[in-house]
Scaffold this motif. Structure first.
Motif, short mmCIF file in Angstrom:
data_model
loop_
_atom_site.label_atom_id
_atom_site.label_comp_id
_atom_site.label_asym_id
_atom_site.label_seq_id
_atom_site.Cartn_x
_atom_site.Cartn_y
_atom_site.Cartn_z
N GLY A 35 -25.59 21.31 -69.54
CA GLY A 35 -24.88 20.34 -70.37
C GLY A 35 -25.07 18.92 -69.86
O GLY A 35 -25.42 18.69 -68.70
N TRP A 36 -24.88 17.99 -70.77
CA TRP A 36 -24.82 16.57 -70.42
C TRP A 36 -23.42 16.06 -70.77
O TRP A 36 -22.89 16.38 -71.86
CB TRP A 36 -25.85 15.75 -71.18
CG TRP A 36 -27.26 15.89 -70.67
CD1 TRP A 36 -28.24 16.70 -71.16
CD2 TRP A 36 -27.84 15.16 -69.58
NE1 TRP A 36 -29.40 16.54 -70.44
CE2 TRP A 36 -29.18 15.60 -69.46
CE3 TRP A 36 -27.38 14.19 -68.70
CZ2 TRP A 36 -30.06 15.10 -68.49
CZ3 TRP A 36 -28.25 13.71 -67.74
CH2 TRP A 36 -29.56 14.16 -67.64
N VAL A 50 -25.05 20.38 -75.04
CA VAL A 50 -25.29 21.57 -74.23
C VAL A 50 -26.45 22.35 -74.83
O VAL A 50 -26.66 22.33 -76.04
CB VAL A 50 -24.02 22.45 -74.14
CG1 VAL A 50 -23.58 22.94 -75.50
CG2 VAL A 50 -24.23 23.62 -73.17
N ILE A 51 -27.20 23.01 -73.95
CA ILE A 51 -28.33 23.82 -74.39
C ILE A 51 -28.24 25.18 -73.71
O ILE A 51 -27.87 25.29 -72.55
CB ILE A 51 -29.66 23.11 -74.08
CG1 ILE A 51 -30.85 23.84 -74.71
CG2 ILE A 51 -29.87 22.92 -72.58
CD1 ILE A 51 -32.13 23.00 -74.73
N SER A 52 -28.60 26.21 -74.46
CA SER A 52 -28.51 27.58 -73.94
C SER A 52 -29.56 27.85 -72.88
O SER A 52 -30.47 27.04 -72.66
CB SER A 52 -28.67 28.57 -75.10
OG SER A 52 -29.96 28.42 -75.67
N ARG A 53 -29.48 29.01 -72.26
CA ARG A 53 -30.39 29.37 -71.17
C ARG A 53 -31.85 29.34 -71.61
O ARG A 53 -32.71 28.86 -70.89
CB ARG A 53 -30.05 30.77 -70.65
CG ARG A 53 -28.69 30.86 -69.99
CD ARG A 53 -28.28 32.32 -69.76
NE ARG A 53 -26.98 32.46 -69.14
CZ ARG A 53 -25.84 32.35 -69.79
NH1 ARG A 53 -25.84 32.12 -71.09
NH2 ARG A 53 -24.70 32.48 -69.15
N THR A 58 -28.51 24.74 -79.28
CA THR A 58 -27.99 23.48 -78.79
C THR A 58 -26.72 23.11 -79.55
O THR A 58 -26.49 23.59 -80.68
CB THR A 58 -28.99 22.33 -78.95
OG1 THR A 58 -29.33 22.19 -80.34
CG2 THR A 58 -30.26 22.58 -78.16
N SER A 59 -25.92 22.27 -78.93
CA SER A 59 -24.70 21.77 -79.56
C SER A 59 -24.46 20.35 -79.08
O SER A 59 -24.77 20.03 -77.93
CB SER A 59 -23.51 22.67 -79.21
OG SER A 59 -22.33 22.21 -79.85
N TYR A 60 -23.91 19.52 -79.97
CA TYR A 60 -23.71 18.11 -79.67
C TYR A 60 -22.30 17.67 -80.01
O TYR A 60 -21.66 18.23 -80.91
CB TYR A 60 -24.69 17.26 -80.47
CG TYR A 60 -26.13 17.53 -80.17
CD1 TYR A 60 -26.86 18.49 -80.87
CD2 TYR A 60 -26.80 16.82 -79.17
CE1 TYR A 60 -28.18 18.75 -80.59
CE2 TYR A 60 -28.13 17.07 -78.88
CZ TYR A 60 -28.82 18.04 -79.59
OH TYR A 60 -30.14 18.28 -79.31
N ARG A 67 -28.63 11.19 -83.03
CA ARG A 67 -29.16 10.14 -82.14
C ARG A 67 -29.61 10.70 -80.81
O ARG A 67 -30.53 10.18 -80.18
CB ARG A 67 -28.10 9.06 -81.90
CG ARG A 67 -27.71 8.28 -83.13
CD ARG A 67 -26.98 6.99 -82.77
NE ARG A 67 -25.74 7.24 -82.05
CZ ARG A 67 -25.46 6.79 -80.83
NH1 ARG A 67 -26.35 6.07 -80.17
NH2 ARG A 67 -24.30 7.05 -80.27
N PHE A 68 -28.95 11.76 -80.34
CA PHE A 68 -29.26 12.35 -79.03
C PHE A 68 -29.89 13.73 -79.22
O PHE A 68 -29.49 14.48 -80.12
CB PHE A 68 -28.01 12.48 -78.18
CG PHE A 68 -27.46 11.18 -77.64
CD1 PHE A 68 -27.83 9.96 -78.17
CD2 PHE A 68 -26.55 11.21 -76.60
CE1 PHE A 68 -27.31 8.77 -77.66
CE2 PHE A 68 -26.02 10.03 -76.08
CZ PHE A 68 -26.41 8.82 -76.61
#
Length: 122
Positions: A35-36, A50-53, A58-60, A67-68
């Motif tokens: 995650g960021w 966040v991004i999965s293994r 992904t989720s924002y 934008r990201f």
């Protein structure tokens, strides 16, 4: 144990772009969701993405969609955050973190980097 080191922060004008990187140590990188998060002065740390293994999911944060972009390269033990159309309100310290659960909640993350400063001038 996972050690995380962010890079790529800096000063950019509004409307510009930056790409953050987070390099992880160890051979277990692919077993963690990544995650960021970001934290501006006087504010709580907030979820960014966040991004999965595997990188397949992904989720924002709603305010940042479009934008990201988060991505990862498990062969390089690195997760990225591409930030476009930056705004002054994006100014913050950006942190990457590793989680076995891959949620949006900071307390569910097991390992954190030291952070990298992003400053967007108007």
């Amino acid at each position: 144990q996972v050690q995380l080191v962010e890079s790529g922060g800096g000063l950019v004008q509004a409307g510009g772009s930056l790409r953050l990187s987070c390099a992880a140590s160890g051979r277990t990188f692919s077993t963690y969701a990544m995650g960021w998060f970001r934290q501006a002065p006087g504010k709580e740390r907030e979820f960014v993405a966040v991004i999965s293994r595997s990188g397949g999911s992904t989720s924002y944060a709603d305010s940042l969609k479009g934008r990201f972009t988060i991505s990862r390269d498990n062969a390089k033990n690195t997760v990225y955050l591409q930030m476009d159309s930056l705004k002054p309100e994006d100014t913050a310290v950006y942190y990457c973190a590793a989680s076995k659960r891959g949620t949006t909640t900071p307390r569910n993350y097991d390992y954190w980097g030291q952070g990298t400063q992003v400053t967007v001038s108007s």
